[in-house]
Design a protein around this motif. Structure first.
Motif, PDB file in Angstrom:
ATOM      1  N   LEU A 148       0.742  -1.248   0.147  1.00  0.00           N
ATOM      2  CA  LEU A 148      -0.115  -0.011   0.112  1.00  0.00           C
ATOM      3  C   LEU A 148       0.799   1.236   0.021  1.00  0.00           C
ATOM      4  O   LEU A 148       0.302   2.482  -0.153  1.00  0.00           O
ATOM      5  CB  LEU A 148      -0.835  -0.081   1.323  1.00  0.00           C
ATOM      6  CG  LEU A 148      -1.937  -1.178   1.402  1.00  0.00           C
ATOM      7  CD1 LEU A 148      -2.600  -1.290   2.548  1.00  0.00           C
ATOM      8  CD2 LEU A 148      -2.729  -0.857   0.202  1.00  0.00           C
ATOM      9  N   ARG A 159      -8.337   2.361  -5.428  1.00  0.00           N
ATOM     10  CA  ARG A 159      -7.840   1.889  -4.139  1.00  0.00           C
ATOM     11  C   ARG A 159      -8.958   2.150  -3.026  1.00  0.00           C
ATOM     12  O   ARG A 159      -8.852   3.163  -2.150  1.00  0.00           O
ATOM     13  CB  ARG A 159      -6.512   2.274  -3.627  1.00  0.00           C
ATOM     14  CG  ARG A 159      -6.023   1.786  -2.560  1.00  0.00           C
ATOM     15  CD  ARG A 159      -4.319   2.420  -2.251  1.00  0.00           C
ATOM     16  NE  ARG A 159      -3.308   1.605  -3.113  1.00  0.00           N
ATOM     17  CZ  ARG A 159      -2.107   1.725  -2.992  1.00  0.00           C
ATOM     18  NH1 ARG A 159      -1.654   2.802  -2.192  1.00  0.00           N
ATOM     19  NH2 ARG A 159      -1.320   1.081  -3.687  1.00  0.00           N
ATOM     20  N   VAL A 164      -7.935  -2.299   0.210  1.00  0.00           N
ATOM     21  CA  VAL A 164      -6.801  -2.061   1.279  1.00  0.00           C
ATOM     22  C   VAL A 164      -6.897  -3.311   2.247  1.00  0.00           C
ATOM     23  O   VAL A 164      -6.156  -3.896   2.562  1.00  0.00           O
ATOM     24  CB  VAL A 164      -7.086  -0.780   2.306  1.00  0.00           C
ATOM     25  CG1 VAL A 164      -6.320  -0.944   3.382  1.00  0.00           C
ATOM     26  CG2 VAL A 164      -6.839   0.588   1.123  1.00  0.00           C
ATOM     27  N   TRP A 305      -4.584   6.447   0.236  1.00  0.00           N
ATOM     28  CA  TRP A 305      -4.140   5.431   1.444  1.00  0.00           C
ATOM     29  C   TRP A 305      -2.492   5.574   1.508  1.00  0.00           C
ATOM     30  O   TRP A 305      -2.086   4.453   2.075  1.00  0.00           O
ATOM     31  CB  TRP A 305      -4.799   4.172   1.226  1.00  0.00           C
ATOM     32  CG  TRP A 305      -6.314   4.202   1.389  1.00  0.00           C
ATOM     33  CD1 TRP A 305      -7.185   4.245   0.181  1.00  0.00           C
ATOM     34  CD2 TRP A 305      -7.181   3.842   2.287  1.00  0.00           C
ATOM     35  NE1 TRP A 305      -8.532   4.338   0.655  1.00  0.00           N
ATOM     36  CE2 TRP A 305      -8.566   4.116   1.993  1.00  0.00           C
ATOM     37  CE3 TRP A 305      -6.589   3.860   3.650  1.00  0.00           C
ATOM     38  CZ2 TRP A 305      -9.476   3.994   3.050  1.00  0.00           C
ATOM     39  CZ3 TRP A 305      -7.879   3.742   4.619  1.00  0.00           C
ATOM     40  CH2 TRP A 305      -9.256   3.824   4.288  1.00  0.00           C
TER      41      TRP A 305
END
Length: 408
Positions: A148, A159, A164, A305
């Motif tokens: 990530l 995303r 995630v 993220w």
């Protein structure tokens, strides 16, 4: 570049329709896969079967040997906090592909401690030691293993929390801690869907069996904070997707929480709706059915993220994303805030990757940063807001300090 792999005696590409079938056959025969990103170097990958699909992963410590444009490239450990913990708190078994994580916090408590106060220390427990992972260290290692920290333009808009969560669980699948498989003690909330409410609740109850079975057992939650709200003289932390599972803080606990994480909370609040605040924490279940956070870490992340620890770093990430750059975000893990790391490593600057270090005010470059800039394996750039990023495809000298560094 097009990802190519040598498997079962033939070359296949990463986007090939039958890649899963090929990997399945290789997995059944325990055949290894070679990445073809560098033609004159053997770069083995291993196959994991996770969540009904086959995943290719690089062997521990080999990421920096891949071509910079390769999906399996990883920034050299010396640029981040991974160098401090690799081989100490993070021990990779190259034969099995399994990783042992040594944790600096417990996953159980004695019977005499029926109701310990959460957040018992006003000061962060993160110390500059690589022998055991702090809670922040564990979160950073998982985020890094889940990739990530990686970004390329095709990821834009794709995303979500579903992505995630899946990546975190895949990263945890080959890890163990305290002699237990990490997935047995890790809780990452599923994406909430109203039509599946009852099924989600049943699966959550099963996932939390450890803390329902005994109030002496702890688990680790990784989730996104939705709100921190007053609650009858106390406060509660509510996570997205599990709004009916708040973590309750009494007034003294809330005071310590806000003091300890003032910086992270300020960065999150400054983002408005443009980012997220990730929490990782060990937790226990009270007799009344509510939950206590014990050891905690907060991590602000962008809308993509991508983690950041300052407004300058947030600006740098936003610039790199807007300019459609390919890069890897550096993670601090257990390192103190004073230890220099590369904020990100650009993968699209040619044969050599470029490590971007943020210039800290108008002060002279510190001795630790000078030492980091002298490390070979990548090109280094000290950057500050208002300056351009190095161009794509450039062929800069590897290692050392570029001649334009003084202007930074």
């Amino acid at each position: 570049m097009i990802q190519r792999y040598r498997v079962l005696g033939k070359v296949v590409t990463g986007g090939q329709d039958d890649l899963q079938a090929v990997l399945g056959a290789a997995y059944a025969r325990k055949e290894r896969v070679l990445c073809e990103c560098r033609r004159h170097e053997e770069l083995p990958l291993y196959i994991s079967h996770r969540h009904d699909r086959y995943v290719l992963a690089r062997w521990p410590g080999s990421g920096a040997r891949h071509a910079t444009a390769c999906d399996h490239y990883e920034a050299p450990d010396f640029l981040t906090g991974m160098a401090q913990v690799r081989g100490n708190a993070v021990i990779d078994d190259e034969d099995s592909g399994e990783t042992t994580l040594k944790l600096a916090f417990p996953l159980s408590r004695g019977a005499a401690r029926l109701a310990p106060a959460a957040l018992t220390n006003d000061k962060p427990t993160v110390k500059s030691t690589g022998q055991k992972l702090s809670m922040r260290g564990l979160l950073h290692v998982l985020w890094d293993r889940a990739e990530l920290t990686h970004w390329h333009p095709k990821m834009a808009g794709k995303r979500s929390w579903f992505v995630v969560r899946r990546a975190l669980l895949e990263a945890a699948a080959s890890c163990k801690a305290k002699q237990e498989a990490l997935p047995h003690v890790l809780f990452v909330p599923e994406t909430f869907r109203l039509e599946d409410k009852e099924d989600l609740r049943a699966r959550r109850r099963a996932a939390l069996e450890r803390v329902y079975r005994s109030r002496d057992e702890l688990m680790v939650v990784v989730g996104e904070i939705k709100e921190i709200a007053p609650a009858h003289g106390a406060e509660r932390i509510v996570l997205r997707h599990v709004g009916d599972m708040p973590f309750v803080m009494d007034p003294d606990m809330a005071r310590r929480f806000h003091k300890r994480f003032a910086g992270e909370l300020a960065l999150w609040q400054a983002q408005g709706n443009q980012g997220h605040l990730v929490v990782a924490g060990s937790f226990a279940r009270r007799r009344q059915g509510t939950f206590d956070l014990i050891e905690v870490a907060l991590m602000p992340v962008t809308g993509e993220w991508l983690p950041y620890e300052s407004s300058d770093e947030q600006y740098l990430l936003a610039k790199a994303v807007a300019e459609k750059r390919r890069f890897v975000k550096g993670m601090r893990v257990n390192l103190d805030a004073s230890a220099p790391i590369a904020s990100l490593v650009l993968k699209d600057t040619g044969e050599d990757a470029t490590a971007i270090h943020i210039h800290d005010g108008d002060t002279e470059t510190s001795e630790p940063l000078e030492a980091l800039l002298a490390c070979e394996g990548v090109t280094h750039m000290v950057w500050k807001e208002g300056e351009p990023l190095p161009p794509r495809g450039s062929r800069r000298r590897t290692g050392g300090i570029p001649s334009d560094r003084a202007a930074a």
